[in-house]
Design a protein around this motif. Structure first.
Motif, PDB file in Angstrom:
ATOM      1  N   VAL A  61       0.873  -1.159   0.000  1.00  0.00           N
ATOM      2  CA  VAL A  61       0.000   0.000   0.000  1.00  0.00           C
ATOM      3  C   VAL A  61       0.917   1.217   0.000  1.00  0.00           C
ATOM      4  O   VAL A  61       1.809   1.325   0.838  1.00  0.00           O
ATOM      5  N   MET A  62       0.740   2.072  -0.999  1.00  0.00           N
ATOM      6  CA  MET A  62       1.575   3.265  -1.153  1.00  0.00           C
ATOM      7  C   MET A  62       3.061   2.899  -1.098  1.00  0.00           C
ATOM      8  O   MET A  62       3.860   3.534  -0.439  1.00  0.00           O
ATOM      9  N   ASN A  63       3.388   1.788  -1.759  1.00  0.00           N
ATOM     10  CA  ASN A  63       4.755   1.295  -1.920  1.00  0.00           C
ATOM     11  C   ASN A  63       5.392   0.737  -0.643  1.00  0.00           C
ATOM     12  O   ASN A  63       6.606   0.614  -0.561  1.00  0.00           O
ATOM     13  N   LYS A  64       4.576   0.389   0.357  1.00  0.00           N
ATOM     14  CA  LYS A  64       5.082  -0.246   1.584  1.00  0.00           C
ATOM     15  C   LYS A  64       4.410  -1.608   1.743  1.00  0.00           C
ATOM     16  O   LYS A  64       3.190  -1.720   1.674  1.00  0.00           O
ATOM     17  N   MET A  65       5.219  -2.637   1.973  1.00  0.00           N
ATOM     18  CA  MET A  65       4.717  -4.007   2.074  1.00  0.00           C
ATOM     19  C   MET A  65       3.798  -4.196   3.278  1.00  0.00           C
ATOM     20  O   MET A  65       4.103  -3.731   4.367  1.00  0.00           O
ATOM     21  N   PHE A  66       2.698  -4.926   3.041  1.00  0.00           N
ATOM     22  CA  PHE A  66       1.855  -5.341   4.149  1.00  0.00           C
ATOM     23  C   PHE A  66       1.535  -6.834   4.096  1.00  0.00           C
ATOM     24  O   PHE A  66       1.082  -7.408   5.081  1.00  0.00           O
ATOM     25  N   ALA A  67       1.804  -7.483   2.966  1.00  0.00           N
ATOM     26  CA  ALA A  67       1.581  -8.928   2.847  1.00  0.00           C
ATOM     27  C   ALA A  67       2.570  -9.512   1.842  1.00  0.00           C
ATOM     28  O   ALA A  67       2.802  -8.941   0.781  1.00  0.00           O
ATOM     29  N   ILE A  68       3.144 -10.663   2.216  1.00  0.00           N
ATOM     30  CA  ILE A  68       4.120 -11.342   1.377  1.00  0.00           C
ATOM     31  C   ILE A  68       3.730 -12.812   1.339  1.00  0.00           C
ATOM     32  O   ILE A  68       3.602 -13.445   2.390  1.00  0.00           O
ATOM     33  N   CYS A  69       3.556 -13.326   0.139  1.00  0.00           N
ATOM     34  CA  CYS A  69       3.060 -14.691  -0.006  1.00  0.00           C
ATOM     35  C   CYS A  69       3.990 -15.509  -0.891  1.00  0.00           C
ATOM     36  O   CYS A  69       4.284 -15.112  -2.014  1.00  0.00           O
ATOM     37  N   VAL A 104       1.126 -16.747   4.284  1.00  0.00           N
ATOM     38  CA  VAL A 104       1.356 -15.342   3.999  1.00  0.00           C
ATOM     39  C   VAL A 104       2.006 -14.713   5.235  1.00  0.00           C
ATOM     40  O   VAL A 104       1.672 -15.059   6.362  1.00  0.00           O
ATOM     41  N   ASN A 105       2.955 -13.825   4.992  1.00  0.00           N
ATOM     42  CA  ASN A 105       3.539 -13.043   6.080  1.00  0.00           C
ATOM     43  C   ASN A 105       2.758 -11.746   6.189  1.00  0.00           C
ATOM     44  O   ASN A 105       2.579 -11.035   5.197  1.00  0.00           O
ATOM     45  N   LEU A 106       2.314 -11.433   7.414  1.00  0.00           N
ATOM     46  CA  LEU A 106       1.539 -10.230   7.675  1.00  0.00           C
ATOM     47  C   LEU A 106       2.105  -9.492   8.878  1.00  0.00           C
ATOM     48  O   LEU A 106       2.498 -10.118   9.865  1.00  0.00           O
ATOM     49  N   LYS A 107       2.128  -8.186   8.782  1.00  0.00           N
ATOM     50  CA  LYS A 107       2.579  -7.360   9.899  1.00  0.00           C
ATOM     51  C   LYS A 107       1.536  -7.447  11.007  1.00  0.00           C
ATOM     52  O   LYS A 107       0.335  -7.577  10.736  1.00  0.00           O
ATOM     53  N   CYS A 108       1.990  -7.385  12.260  1.00  0.00           N
ATOM     54  CA  CYS A 108       1.069  -7.509  13.385  1.00  0.00           C
ATOM     55  C   CYS A 108       1.633  -6.790  14.599  1.00  0.00           C
ATOM     56  O   CYS A 108       2.853  -6.743  14.805  1.00  0.00           O
TER      57      CYS A 108
END
Length: 118
Positions: A31-39, A48-52
């Protein structure tokens, strides 16, 4: 939830793009060039890797032992690896939203305004 539903859900969020910056096997949502999900596309079961939030991470890891684990190849304090096929889809959606919202909150006011204007 499967990878197609995860992809559709992530891409439906405001300001989200997808890319393969780490090679053809790793799909990244930003989102707006910043990662929030990596699969990982070639990993089985699907994960999936998710920020928490760190406190919530610990609670989730205890409640879903082996299904939500410290983020693989990520800062283990701030990221979780979530096995999306083995936990309730409603929780997967909630965790995607949480990750997205954490990233949006960390954006500069200028980027937040740009996102709001989309």
């Amino acid at each position: 939830m499967n990878i197609e539903k995860l992809r559709d859900y992530c891409l439906a969020k405001k300001g989200v793009t997808e890319s393969l910056p780490f090679g053809p096997d790793t799909l990244v949502f930003k989102v707006m060039n910043k990662m929030f999900a990596i699969c990982g596309l070639e990993r089985t079961p699907t994960q999936v890797n998710l920020k928490c939030d760190p406190e919530r991470s610990e609670e989730l890891r205890e409640a879903y032992d082996g299904l939500i684990i410290p983020g693989w190849h990520m800062n283990k304090h701030h990221w979780n690896t979530v096995f999306i096929e083995d936990i309730p889809p409603k929780l997967v959606v909630e965790l995607i939203d949480h990750s997205y919202n954490l990233i949006v909150a960390s954006l500069t006011k200028k980027l937040q305004a740009e996102l709001a204007a989309l």
